[in-house]
Design a protein around this motif. Structure first.
Motif, PDB file in Angstrom:
ATOM      1  N   LYS A  81       0.808  -1.224   0.000  1.00 39.22           N
ATOM      2  CA  LYS A  81       0.000   0.000   0.000  1.00 39.22           C
ATOM      3  C   LYS A  81       0.836   1.266   0.000  1.00 39.22           C
ATOM      4  N   ASP A  82       2.123   1.155   0.257  1.00 40.79           N
ATOM      5  CA  ASP A  82       3.000   2.320   0.167  1.00 40.79           C
ATOM      6  C   ASP A  82       3.555   2.522  -1.246  1.00 40.79           C
ATOM      7  N   ARG A 130      -9.664   6.552   5.714  1.00 43.12           N
ATOM      8  CA  ARG A 130     -10.289   6.085   6.957  1.00 43.12           C
ATOM      9  C   ARG A 130     -11.228   7.147   7.519  1.00 43.12           C
ATOM     10  N   ALA A 168      -3.978  -0.790  10.382  1.00 43.93           N
ATOM     11  CA  ALA A 168      -4.179  -1.962   9.535  1.00 43.93           C
ATOM     12  C   ALA A 168      -3.929  -3.227  10.352  1.00 43.93           C
ATOM     13  N   ARG A 174       1.838  -8.800  11.691  1.00 41.70           N
ATOM     14  CA  ARG A 174       3.220  -9.124  11.346  1.00 41.70           C
ATOM     15  C   ARG A 174       4.171  -8.916  12.513  1.00 41.70           C
ATOM     16  N   GLY A 197      -2.315  -5.160   3.338  1.00 43.60           N
ATOM     17  CA  GLY A 197      -2.142  -6.555   3.746  1.00 43.60           C
ATOM     18  C   GLY A 197      -1.208  -7.354   2.849  1.00 43.60           C
TER      19      GLY A 197
HETATM   20  N1  LIG Z   1       0.300   3.769   6.327  1.00 44.30           N
HETATM   21  C1  LIG Z   1       1.489   3.118   6.763  1.00 44.30           C
HETATM   22  C2  LIG Z   1       1.417   1.630   6.621  1.00 44.30           C
HETATM   23  N2  LIG Z   1       1.883   1.025   5.502  1.00 44.30           N
HETATM   24  C3  LIG Z   1       1.698  -0.334   5.650  1.00 44.30           C
HETATM   25  C4  LIG Z   1       1.113  -0.554   6.888  1.00 44.30           C
HETATM   26  C5  LIG Z   1       0.822  -1.900   7.405  1.00 44.30           C
HETATM   27  C6  LIG Z   1      -0.310  -2.599   6.740  1.00 44.30           C
HETATM   28  C7  LIG Z   1      -0.069  -3.163   5.392  1.00 44.30           C
HETATM   29  O1  LIG Z   1       1.004  -3.699   5.082  1.00 44.30           O
HETATM   30  O2  LIG Z   1      -0.991  -3.110   4.583  1.00 44.30           O
HETATM   31  C8  LIG Z   1       0.938   0.685   7.523  1.00 44.30           C
HETATM   32  C9  LIG Z   1       0.383   0.933   8.864  1.00 44.30           C
HETATM   33  C10 LIG Z   1      -1.111   1.119   8.949  1.00 44.30           C
HETATM   34  O3  LIG Z   1      -1.769   1.591   8.015  1.00 44.30           O
HETATM   35  O4  LIG Z   1      -1.674   0.812   9.993  1.00 44.30           O
END
Ligand SMILES: NCc1[nH]cc(CCC(=O)O)c1CC(=O)O
Length: 314
Positions: A81-82, A130, A168, A174, A197
């Motif tokens: 997601k990043d 969100r 998330a 993890r 995820g």
């Molecule tokens: N925004 C940052 C981020 N990037 C990935 C995750 C972990 C969850 C994932 O790998 O999808 C998170 C933290 C979150 O949103 O709580």
């Protein structure tokens, strides 16, 4: 016999993910060794500004991608997601491992669920996605920005007067912190971020040896789902800092038939006043992503996104 250099952000979550991937790859290739290179990204440095205002896509990946180009590293493990919806020329996602729980979760100090939180409760999230969905469901809530890695956010929940925060499930799972979760939010209430995820393992497009190793680690249903979600994001021209969500599920076809992909896309106004969603089932992930995006654009998603961009520019 090869020593692979693996780039990772320094956060606890990033290092846990990277080490997990290395363990899996060692099982697939007992000959190779792996060494982790910790890299600081812009997103790790700028912590006092709301993500949507820092601007630019790929806040958590750019420096890591540079080290791939410079051959200081050979592969990098990212949270899917990043990842921006388009990769720079010369880099590819060599493997998408099996997805874990894609849902958002609520963590409240009192153990109250979303429906049980008192009127006007303060909920911490810096994600416009969100915020849009929480306020659409519970317009009385007060959304307050909270930044930092998951360990920082859990500390702030206690110290800074939030009634609850949203994170998330995947990140908590993890690092083995599932115990902190109060409630898994159904995707009907909080549609996850694109790729939530899932992990993305990035490498150079011409590194055939690396690609051959990563191919063994690719999970086809996850790749199909994530491809559909990212095609949607790309058509909507969104990064991770926009009020956009998408989630695809895969139903394996009968013998020889194509798997069926069901993709839901969402665009919402950050104040929760408008939420547009649409679901389509198909077999081609790229086509499906564009179809869902076009449907949302017909329903006015472009106007919502334009006003968010305008707000951020101020
Ligand atoms: N925004 C940052 C981020 N990037 C990935 C995750 C972990 C969850 C994932 O790998 O999808 C998170 C933290 C979150 O949103 O709580």
């Amino acid at each position: 016999m090869k020593n692979w250099k693996v780039g990772s952000r320094k956060s606890m979550l990033a290092l846990t993910q990277t080490n997990w991937v290395i363990e899996q790859l060692k099982k697939l290739d007992a000959e190779s060794t792996f060494e982790v290179h910790e890299i600081v990204t812009k997103g790790d440095v700028i912590l006092d500004v709301t993500l949507s205002k820092v601007g630019g896509k790929g806040l958590f990946v750019k420096e890591i991608e540079q080290s791939l180009f410079d051959k200081e590293t050979d592969m990098a493990v990212h949270s899917m997601k990043d990842m921006p919806s388009e990769l720079p020329e010369g880099l590819v996602i060599g493997a998408v491992p099996k997805r874990v729980d894609p849902r958002d979760v609520l963590i409240s100090l009192t153990g109250k669920t979303l429906d049980e939180l008192p009127e006007g409760a303060v909920v911490g999230t810096s994600s416009l996605r969100r915020a849009a969905q929480l306020l659409n469901y519970r317009p009385d809530l007060q959304i307050r920005s909270i930044r930092g890695n998951i360990d920082t956010r859990l500390r702030k929940l206690k110290e800074e007067g939030f009634d609850a925060i949203i994170l998330a499930a995947a990140g908590l799972e993890r690092v083995n912190w599932n115990g902190t979760i109060t409630q898994f939010l159904p995707v009907e209430i909080s549609l996850p971020a694109v790729g939530q995820g899932a992990l993305a393992i990035e490498c150079r497009a011409d590194d055939t040896e690396m690609l051959a190793l990563l191919k063994k680690f690719d999970h086809q249903p996850t790749k199909l789902a994530v491809t559909a979600e990212r095609a949607f994001l790309h058509k909507m021209q969104g990064g991770c800092q926009v009020p956009i969500g998408a989630y695809a599920t895969i139903e394996e076809g009968a013998e020889g038939a194509m798997p069926q992909i069901t993709l839901t896309g969402m665009v919402g106004a950050p104040d929760g006043s408008t939420l547009i969603k649409h679901t389509i089932t198909g077999t081609d992930p790229e086509v499906l992503g564009v179809q869902v995006a076009n449907h949302l654009l017909d329903l006015g998603a472009g106007e919502i996104l334009a006003s968010v961009l305008e707000e951020n520019a101020r």
